[in-house]
Design an enzyme around this catalytic site. Structure first.
Site, short mmCIF file in Angstrom:
data_model
loop_
_atom_site.label_atom_id
_atom_site.label_comp_id
_atom_site.label_asym_id
_atom_site.label_seq_id
_atom_site.Cartn_x
_atom_site.Cartn_y
_atom_site.Cartn_z
N TYR A 61 0.88 -1.17 0.00
CA TYR A 61 0.00 0.00 0.00
C TYR A 61 0.92 1.22 0.00
CZ TYR A 61 -3.89 -3.10 1.25
OH TYR A 61 -4.84 -4.09 1.27
N PHE A 221 -13.63 -4.23 0.86
CA PHE A 221 -14.61 -3.57 -0.02
C PHE A 221 -16.05 -3.79 0.47
CE2 PHE A 221 -11.56 -4.03 -3.91
CZ PHE A 221 -10.81 -2.97 -3.45
N LEU A 223 -17.76 -1.61 1.78
CA LEU A 223 -18.46 -0.40 1.34
C LEU A 223 -18.40 -0.28 -0.18
CD1 LEU A 223 -17.10 2.15 3.97
CD2 LEU A 223 -19.39 1.16 3.86
N GLY A 225 -17.84 -2.50 -2.47
CA GLY A 225 -18.45 -3.59 -3.23
C GLY A 225 -17.68 -3.90 -4.49
N1 NAP Z 1 -7.06 -8.62 0.90
C1 NAP Z 1 -7.17 -7.87 -0.16
O1 NAP Z 1 -6.91 -8.31 -1.28
C2 NAP Z 1 -7.63 -6.45 -0.02
C3 NAP Z 1 -7.99 -5.73 -1.17
C4 NAP Z 1 -8.42 -4.43 -1.01
C5 NAP Z 1 -8.49 -3.85 0.25
N2 NAP Z 1 -8.13 -4.57 1.34
C6 NAP Z 1 -8.23 -3.99 2.71
O2 NAP Z 1 -9.59 -3.70 2.95
C7 NAP Z 1 -9.73 -2.34 3.41
C8 NAP Z 1 -11.09 -1.81 3.00
O3 NAP Z 1 -11.14 -1.63 1.63
P1 NAP Z 1 -11.18 -0.19 0.97
O4 NAP Z 1 -10.62 0.80 1.92
O5 NAP Z 1 -10.54 -0.27 -0.34
O6 NAP Z 1 -12.72 -0.01 0.63
P2 NAP Z 1 -14.04 0.20 1.51
O7 NAP Z 1 -13.75 0.29 2.95
O8 NAP Z 1 -15.02 -0.79 1.04
O9 NAP Z 1 -14.50 1.61 0.96
C9 NAP Z 1 -13.66 2.71 1.01
C10 NAP Z 1 -14.31 3.81 0.19
O10 NAP Z 1 -15.48 4.21 0.85
C11 NAP Z 1 -15.42 5.60 1.17
N3 NAP Z 1 -15.99 5.72 2.51
C12 NAP Z 1 -15.51 5.14 3.65
N4 NAP Z 1 -16.32 5.43 4.69
C13 NAP Z 1 -17.30 6.21 4.19
C14 NAP Z 1 -18.43 6.84 4.77
N5 NAP Z 1 -18.71 6.72 6.07
N6 NAP Z 1 -19.25 7.58 3.97
C15 NAP Z 1 -18.99 7.70 2.66
N7 NAP Z 1 -17.94 7.13 2.04
C16 NAP Z 1 -17.10 6.39 2.80
C17 NAP Z 1 -13.98 5.97 1.10
O11 NAP Z 1 -13.84 7.30 0.68
P3 NAP Z 1 -13.39 8.44 1.74
O12 NAP Z 1 -11.91 8.33 1.89
O13 NAP Z 1 -13.84 9.69 1.06
O14 NAP Z 1 -14.13 8.17 3.01
C18 NAP Z 1 -13.46 5.04 0.00
O15 NAP Z 1 -13.76 5.57 -1.28
C19 NAP Z 1 -8.53 -1.65 2.74
O16 NAP Z 1 -8.22 -0.41 3.36
C20 NAP Z 1 -7.46 -2.68 2.89
O17 NAP Z 1 -6.89 -2.61 4.20
C21 NAP Z 1 -7.72 -5.87 1.23
#
Ligand code: NAP
Length: 298
Positions: A61, A221, A223, A225
């Site tokens: 990351y 994901f 949020l 999706g």
């Molecule tokens: N194992 C794997 O292969 C893998 C792959 C991907 C990710 N991950 C892990 O999973 C974690 C979660 O995934 P992610 O961060 O990509 O996606 P997520 O948590 O599903 O969504 C994040 C997105 O949602 C927005 N968001 C978050 N809280 C919000 C709220 N309360 N209201 C409106 N928008 C909101 C964020 O924008 P803002 O910044 O504007 O809030 C960002 O665009 C990652 O940080 C990583 O640690 C693991």
């Protein structure tokens, strides 16, 4: 709820091996995209102040380049931001990282298949986080394991666990039968796959299987999706919005609450670079959905 009453403890706890975490955690992938390093550091500190004690990360990351391919200027590693914000680390903090994938500015994304490559990634995580032992390491699988059987790759990590470099192991992007392939090599404390209220619902069976085996299921994901972005491009769901209106909360909070209602072993790791979203996400851990809500969201 007044902001000073919001705590990740509202989501309850789960144990990852011998470590207890609040079920509402934090995903650190997106903090590298913040052009202001101090704001990213402040956000991480705020998460911990709010009771978050489970942070997900990876050495790949990194911005610019890395997973999000955004930003300019010097490299910002999530692992190093975590260290700058939180070291010396609080006793109760559990940092989960992943290996199996890597990022090289020259070569782009690389897959670590051999024991030596995996060891190098574990060492990179230890170095960047400034730790002697990694709390949880997920072996992140790619589309195929190539010429190296999964059991060999997991076995290499099990050796590093026996040496004390790793405390607990997990798997990411994994299929149910792969849990059996590693059975007996070392305990799997968590599975981290893509899953959400309206995304990848074929995972329901694996979520149940993990519950039966006492393995944490940690969706990414939850949020975003299938869209990868939960901001303006979020998939809209009428059911999610109806439930959100009924509770006077945001659709994102309903998505996180739904995640936590899939079983006590299901943990949330939402990612955000926005301090207000962080507070909303932590608050969602205390949101209780009714059986009618859950039927509507099914
Ligand atoms: N194992 C794997 O292969 C893998 C792959 C991907 C990710 N991950 C892990 O999973 C974690 C979660 O995934 P992610 O961060 O990509 O996606 P997520 O948590 O599903 O969504 C994040 C997105 O949602 C927005 N968001 C978050 N809280 C919000 C709220 N309360 N209201 C409106 N928008 C909101 C964020 O924008 P803002 O910044 O504007 O809030 C960002 O665009 C990652 O940080 C990583 O640690 C693991």
């Amino acid at each position: 709820m007044p902001t000073d009453k919001i705590t990740a403890a509202g989501a309850g706890t789960w144990t990852l091996g011998d470590r207890t975490v609040h079920r509402m955690g934090f995903g650190s992938m997106r903090i590298t995209a913040n052009p202001d390093r101090d704001r990213a550091v402040a956000l991480l500190r705020r998460a911990v102040e709010l009771g978050v004690n489970h942070i997900d990360t990876a050495a790949f990351y990194v911005s610019p380049g890395g997973t999000l391919r955004v930003g300019t200027g010097p490299a910002r590693y999530a692992t190093e931001l975590i260290r700058a914000a939180l070291a010396p680390y609080p006793e109760e903090l559990v940092i989960a990282t992943k290996v199996g994938f890597g990022y090289d500015p020259e070569a782009g994304f690389t897959e670590a298949l051999t024991a030596a490559q995996l060891r190098a990634q574990v060492q990179e995580n230890l170095r960047r986080l400034g730790r002697d032992q990694l709390d949880v390491v997920n072996l992140r699988l790619g589309r195929g394991s190539g010429p190296v059987p999964l059991a060999d790759r997991f076995g290499a990590l099990a050796e590093m666990r026996a040496e004390g470099l790793i405390r607990h192991l997990g798997l990411s992007n994994v299929r149910p039968e792969q849990l059996d392939e590693v059975a007996g090599i070392a305990p799997v404390v968590c599975v981290q796959n893509n899953y959400g209220v309206d995304a990848y619902r074929e995972q329901d069976a694996l979520v149940r299987l993990c519950g039966e085996r006492g393995i944490a299921y940690v969706p990414f994901f939850a949020l975003a999706g299938t869209g990868r972005e939960a901001g303006v491009n979020a998939t809209r769901s009428e059911a999610v919005e109806t439930v959100a209106r009924a509770h006077g909360v945001t659709p994102h909070q309903v998505r996180l609450a739904w995640t936590l209602h899939q079983g006590r072993h299901v943990l949330a790791i939402p990612g955000t670079a926005d301090p207000e979203h962080l507070v909303q996400n932590v608050a969602a851990g205390a949101l209780r959905l009714t059986p009618e809500d859950l039927t509507q969201l099914r």
